[in-house]
Design an enzyme around this catalytic site. Structure first.
Site, PDB file in Angstrom:
ATOM      1  N   ARG A 172      -2.462  -0.701  -9.942  1.00  0.00           N
ATOM      2  CA  ARG A 172      -2.317  -1.520  -8.731  1.00  0.00           C
ATOM      3  C   ARG A 172      -3.667  -2.094  -8.295  1.00  0.00           C
ATOM      4  O   ARG A 172      -3.709  -3.091  -7.590  1.00  0.00           O
ATOM      5  CB  ARG A 172      -1.750  -0.658  -7.583  1.00  0.00           C
ATOM      6  CG  ARG A 172      -0.306  -0.263  -7.765  1.00  0.00           C
ATOM      7  CD  ARG A 172       0.089   0.789  -6.728  1.00  0.00           C
ATOM      8  NE  ARG A 172      -0.057   0.349  -5.355  1.00  0.00           N
ATOM      9  CZ  ARG A 172       0.859  -0.312  -4.670  1.00  0.00           C
ATOM     10  NH1 ARG A 172       2.000  -0.616  -5.232  1.00  0.00           N
ATOM     11  NH2 ARG A 172       0.640  -0.652  -3.419  1.00  0.00           N
ATOM     12  N   ARG A 176     -13.227  -5.888 -10.727  1.00  0.00           N
ATOM     13  CA  ARG A 176     -13.669  -7.281 -10.853  1.00  0.00           C
ATOM     14  C   ARG A 176     -15.154  -7.365 -11.191  1.00  0.00           C
ATOM     15  O   ARG A 176     -15.952  -6.597 -10.656  1.00  0.00           O
ATOM     16  CB  ARG A 176     -13.398  -8.048  -9.556  1.00  0.00           C
ATOM     17  CG  ARG A 176     -11.929  -8.064  -9.159  1.00  0.00           C
ATOM     18  CD  ARG A 176     -11.621  -9.278  -8.289  1.00  0.00           C
ATOM     19  NE  ARG A 176     -10.265  -9.225  -7.787  1.00  0.00           N
ATOM     20  CZ  ARG A 176      -9.912  -8.771  -6.589  1.00  0.00           C
ATOM     21  NH1 ARG A 176     -10.856  -8.341  -5.748  1.00  0.00           N
ATOM     22  NH2 ARG A 176      -8.653  -8.762  -6.217  1.00  0.00           N
ATOM     23  N   ARG A 249       5.089  11.926  -0.865  1.00  0.00           N
ATOM     24  CA  ARG A 249       3.982  12.154   0.042  1.00  0.00           C
ATOM     25  C   ARG A 249       4.301  11.423   1.337  1.00  0.00           C
ATOM     26  O   ARG A 249       4.951  10.374   1.338  1.00  0.00           O
ATOM     27  CB  ARG A 249       2.671  11.589  -0.529  1.00  0.00           C
ATOM     28  CG  ARG A 249       2.190  12.324  -1.731  1.00  0.00           C
ATOM     29  CD  ARG A 249       1.814  13.743  -1.431  1.00  0.00           C
ATOM     30  NE  ARG A 249       0.477  13.851  -0.864  1.00  0.00           N
ATOM     31  CZ  ARG A 249      -0.064  15.003  -0.499  1.00  0.00           C
ATOM     32  NH1 ARG A 249       0.631  16.136  -0.597  1.00  0.00           N
ATOM     33  NH2 ARG A 249      -1.296  15.049  -0.008  1.00  0.00           N
ATOM     34  N   ARG A 279      -8.213   7.383   5.056  1.00  0.00           N
ATOM     35  CA  ARG A 279      -8.753   6.110   5.533  1.00  0.00           C
ATOM     36  C   ARG A 279      -8.642   6.019   7.054  1.00  0.00           C
ATOM     37  O   ARG A 279      -7.937   6.820   7.677  1.00  0.00           O
ATOM     38  CB  ARG A 279      -8.036   4.929   4.867  1.00  0.00           C
ATOM     39  CG  ARG A 279      -6.533   4.936   5.043  1.00  0.00           C
ATOM     40  CD  ARG A 279      -5.897   3.778   4.273  1.00  0.00           C
ATOM     41  NE  ARG A 279      -4.452   3.746   4.500  1.00  0.00           N
ATOM     42  CZ  ARG A 279      -3.669   2.742   4.141  1.00  0.00           C
ATOM     43  NH1 ARG A 279      -4.176   1.683   3.538  1.00  0.00           N
ATOM     44  NH2 ARG A 279      -2.375   2.775   4.379  1.00  0.00           N
ATOM     45  N   GLU A 300      -6.014   8.456   8.958  1.00  0.00           N
ATOM     46  CA  GLU A 300      -4.773   8.673   8.203  1.00  0.00           C
ATOM     47  C   GLU A 300      -4.913   9.878   7.276  1.00  0.00           C
ATOM     48  O   GLU A 300      -5.860   9.962   6.504  1.00  0.00           O
ATOM     49  CB  GLU A 300      -4.435   7.419   7.382  1.00  0.00           C
ATOM     50  CG  GLU A 300      -3.191   7.587   6.525  1.00  0.00           C
ATOM     51  CD  GLU A 300      -2.786   6.288   5.823  1.00  0.00           C
ATOM     52  OE1 GLU A 300      -2.844   5.219   6.448  1.00  0.00           O
ATOM     53  OE2 GLU A 300      -2.419   6.375   4.638  1.00  0.00           O
ATOM     54  N   TYR A 348       7.811   3.188  -6.232  1.00  0.00           N
ATOM     55  CA  TYR A 348       6.659   2.765  -5.428  1.00  0.00           C
ATOM     56  C   TYR A 348       6.775   1.243  -5.297  1.00  0.00           C
ATOM     57  O   TYR A 348       6.426   0.515  -6.214  1.00  0.00           O
ATOM     58  CB  TYR A 348       5.422   3.124  -6.244  1.00  0.00           C
ATOM     59  CG  TYR A 348       4.089   3.160  -5.539  1.00  0.00           C
ATOM     60  CD1 TYR A 348       3.858   2.537  -4.331  1.00  0.00           C
ATOM     61  CD2 TYR A 348       3.034   3.841  -6.122  1.00  0.00           C
ATOM     62  CE1 TYR A 348       2.619   2.596  -3.734  1.00  0.00           C
ATOM     63  CE2 TYR A 348       1.782   3.908  -5.536  1.00  0.00           C
ATOM     64  CZ  TYR A 348       1.586   3.279  -4.342  1.00  0.00           C
ATOM     65  OH  TYR A 348       0.345   3.345  -3.767  1.00  0.00           O
ATOM     66  N   ASP A 350       6.271  -2.427  -3.022  1.00  0.00           N
ATOM     67  CA  ASP A 350       5.683  -3.134  -1.884  1.00  0.00           C
ATOM     68  C   ASP A 350       6.775  -3.957  -1.197  1.00  0.00           C
ATOM     69  O   ASP A 350       7.846  -4.178  -1.771  1.00  0.00           O
ATOM     70  CB  ASP A 350       4.579  -4.074  -2.370  1.00  0.00           C
ATOM     71  CG  ASP A 350       3.398  -3.306  -2.947  1.00  0.00           C
ATOM     72  OD1 ASP A 350       3.223  -2.143  -2.556  1.00  0.00           O
ATOM     73  OD2 ASP A 350       2.670  -3.879  -3.776  1.00  0.00           O
TER      74      ASP A 350
HETATM   75  N1  UDP Z   1      -7.096   4.570  -4.651  1.00  0.00           N
HETATM   76  C1  UDP Z   1      -8.302   5.200  -4.801  1.00  0.00           C
HETATM   77  N2  UDP Z   1      -9.321   4.917  -3.936  1.00  0.00           N
HETATM   78  C2  UDP Z   1      -9.179   4.052  -2.916  1.00  0.00           C
HETATM   79  C3  UDP Z   1      -7.938   3.387  -2.762  1.00  0.00           C
HETATM   80  C4  UDP Z   1      -6.918   3.663  -3.643  1.00  0.00           C
HETATM   81  O1  UDP Z   1      -8.461   6.030  -5.693  1.00  0.00           O
HETATM   82  O2  UDP Z   1     -10.141   3.849  -2.164  1.00  0.00           O
HETATM   83  C5  UDP Z   1      -5.996   4.901  -5.590  1.00  0.00           C
HETATM   84  C6  UDP Z   1      -4.944   5.803  -4.949  1.00  0.00           C
HETATM   85  O3  UDP Z   1      -4.522   6.745  -5.921  1.00  0.00           O
HETATM   86  C7  UDP Z   1      -3.806   4.860  -4.617  1.00  0.00           C
HETATM   87  C8  UDP Z   1      -3.931   3.836  -5.733  1.00  0.00           C
HETATM   88  O4  UDP Z   1      -5.334   3.737  -5.985  1.00  0.00           O
HETATM   89  O5  UDP Z   1      -2.549   5.479  -4.639  1.00  0.00           O
HETATM   90  C9  UDP Z   1      -3.354   2.486  -5.401  1.00  0.00           C
HETATM   91  O6  UDP Z   1      -3.955   2.015  -4.213  1.00  0.00           O
HETATM   92  P1  UDP Z   1      -3.150   1.104  -3.192  1.00  0.00           P
HETATM   93  O7  UDP Z   1      -4.091   0.630  -2.161  1.00  0.00           O
HETATM   94  O8  UDP Z   1      -2.347   0.131  -3.950  1.00  0.00           O
HETATM   95  O9  UDP Z   1      -2.173   2.162  -2.518  1.00  0.00           O
HETATM   96  P2  UDP Z   1      -1.186   1.942  -1.267  1.00  0.00           P
HETATM   97  O10 UDP Z   1      -1.806   2.727  -0.162  1.00  0.00           O
HETATM   98  O11 UDP Z   1      -1.073   0.472  -0.985  1.00  0.00           O
HETATM   99  O12 UDP Z   1       0.087   2.488  -1.722  1.00  0.00           O
END
Ligand code: UDP
Length: 370
Positions: A172, A176, A249, A279, A300, A348, A350
């Site tokens: 996901r 870059r 979760r 976060r 969170e 999962y 969106d």
């Molecule tokens: N992730 C991570 N560090 C971050 C943000 C995300 O390791 O700072 C990982 C985490 O396992 C997450 C996955 O990347 O489930 C996908 O992130 P995304 O933001 O898509 O998750 P969302 O909260 O939108 O489901």
């Protein structure tokens, strides 16, 4: 036809809206919560007037023009680019991993080409087909960036070792080799001007739609009264958890009310495993077109889902997938049911995936019932 929709989130709303454009069908929607919109629900905070995303940040983004145009019929979509920062060992970095992150972390001044070469040397070239999250990370960014930005956050969010999780979760996130720090790589991105709730109010506002809030669905009690049921609740709940509970979760928040601007950004991730929250989101930054003197932010936290919690992220560990198969067999036997959305299909998803699939399901239903 007399149709029942279980759940007033995006799946239910799209089905209801599509099937009631003519007076052919009569739709009843039942929703166990006291409000519309499922986890996309938003409401203005009574004290500050700030638009709160009740169940956590929801930034609409998609590559699907049809979905973008569809949702834009029900709201004024304001341009919004999600730019997330991440804190690791008390230093703030750009995220998702981009040239800025790489240069800052390794204290270098690499250009796109040299950064690519540099990461290639760090990455684990022995991993051919990554079988899990950890292998995917090691293959693409190497151990240093993995341990800093992905390991701790993922362990906190999912409550298990990243090596137990599917590689698809990490896919996901982009990596870059330029300074683009847009969290998403999708073509269309925005936040509805007045939040998500008015979208649902409009979608359900038809003469032939009846919405019952605070109403729990109990399979067997009322479904005989309907010709077809679109079920968007948890698939294991529909069958009374006969084979056991699927793993999810959930998240919970600590709220803080402050003056001014707490963190200068909507979302800041905390990558260290010993910071208990994943976060912090400060919701007034989701509406940069509004002005507020006060601010509300939330820490969170992530935990396992119990009977009392709202399920968020399907874990999809191997034993969950075994259970899911058993429930899917049961679901295939109830012909009058269509299972739709994140909870009923245990994926999962969106918002834009949910809307896209519901649009197709409504189309298919109409084709089969003309
Ligand atoms: N992730 C991570 N560090 C971050 C943000 C995300 O390791 O700072 C990982 C985490 O396992 C997450 C996955 O990347 O489930 C996908 O992130 P995304 O933001 O898509 O998750 P969302 O909260 O939108 O489901």
């Amino acid at each position: 036809m007399n149709i029942l929709i279980v759940g007033a989130g995006f799946s239910g709303a799209v089905i209801a809206e599509c099937l009631t454009r003519s007076s052919k069908h009569q739709v009843t929607v039942i929703e166990s919560r006291s409000h519309l919109g499922g986890n996309c629900h938003t409401q203005r905070d009574l004290e500050t007037g700030i638009m709160l995303h009740t169940y956590g940040p929801h930034i609409f983004n998609t590559d699907n023009l049809e979905v973008w145009q569809y949702i834009s019929r029900f709201c004024e979509m304001m341009p919004y680019t999600n730019r997330v920062k991440t804190v690791y060992e008390n230093e703030v970095y750009s995220f998702p991993i981009n040239l800025h992150t790489i240069n800052q972390f390794f204290k270098k001044n690499l250009n796109p080409e040299s950064a690519r070469e540099f990461l290639k040397k760090l990455a684990d070239a022995t991993i051919d087909m990554p079988e899990n999250f950890e292998q995917q990370a090691l293959k693409f960014v190497g151990p240093e960036l993995y341990h800093a930005f992905l390991y701790g956050y993922t362990k906190k969010q999912w409550g298990c070792e990243p090596s137990e999780l599917p590689a698809s979760i990490l896919k996901r996130l982009p990596v870059r080799f330029n300074y683009n720090d847009n969290y998403y790589s999708t073509k269309y991105q925005g936040i509805p001007k007045n939040g998500y709730t008015p979208i649902f109010e409009q979608m359900f506002d038809r003469e032939n739609i009846k919405v019952l809030l605070n109403t729990k669905f109990n399979a067997g009690e009322i479904d005989a009264d309907f010709d077809h049921i679109f079920y968007t609740g948890p698939i294991d709940e529909l069958f009374h958890y006969r084979f056991g509970r699927l793993g999810y979760r959930t998240v919970f928040f600590n709220r803080f009310d402050v003056a001014g601007d707490h963190q200068g950004n909507a979302v800041i991730n905390y990558a260290d495993v010993d910071v208990p929250y994943t976060r912090v989101h400060e919701h007034k930054h989701f509406t940069p077109w509004e002005s507020h003197d006060r601010s509300v932010y939330f820490e969170e936290f992530s935990k396992e889902t119990t009977e009392m919690d709202v399920p968020y992220y399907p874990k999809r560990l191997s034993h969950d997938m075994d259970l899911l198969k058993l429930y899917q067999i049961e679901a295939s036997k109830v012909k009058r049911y269509t299972m739709l959305g994140r909870l009923a299909t245990y994926r999962y998803m969106d918002m834009h995936h949910v809307i896209g699939e519901a649009l197709r399901a409504a189309e298919e239903f109409e084709l089969n019932h003309t």
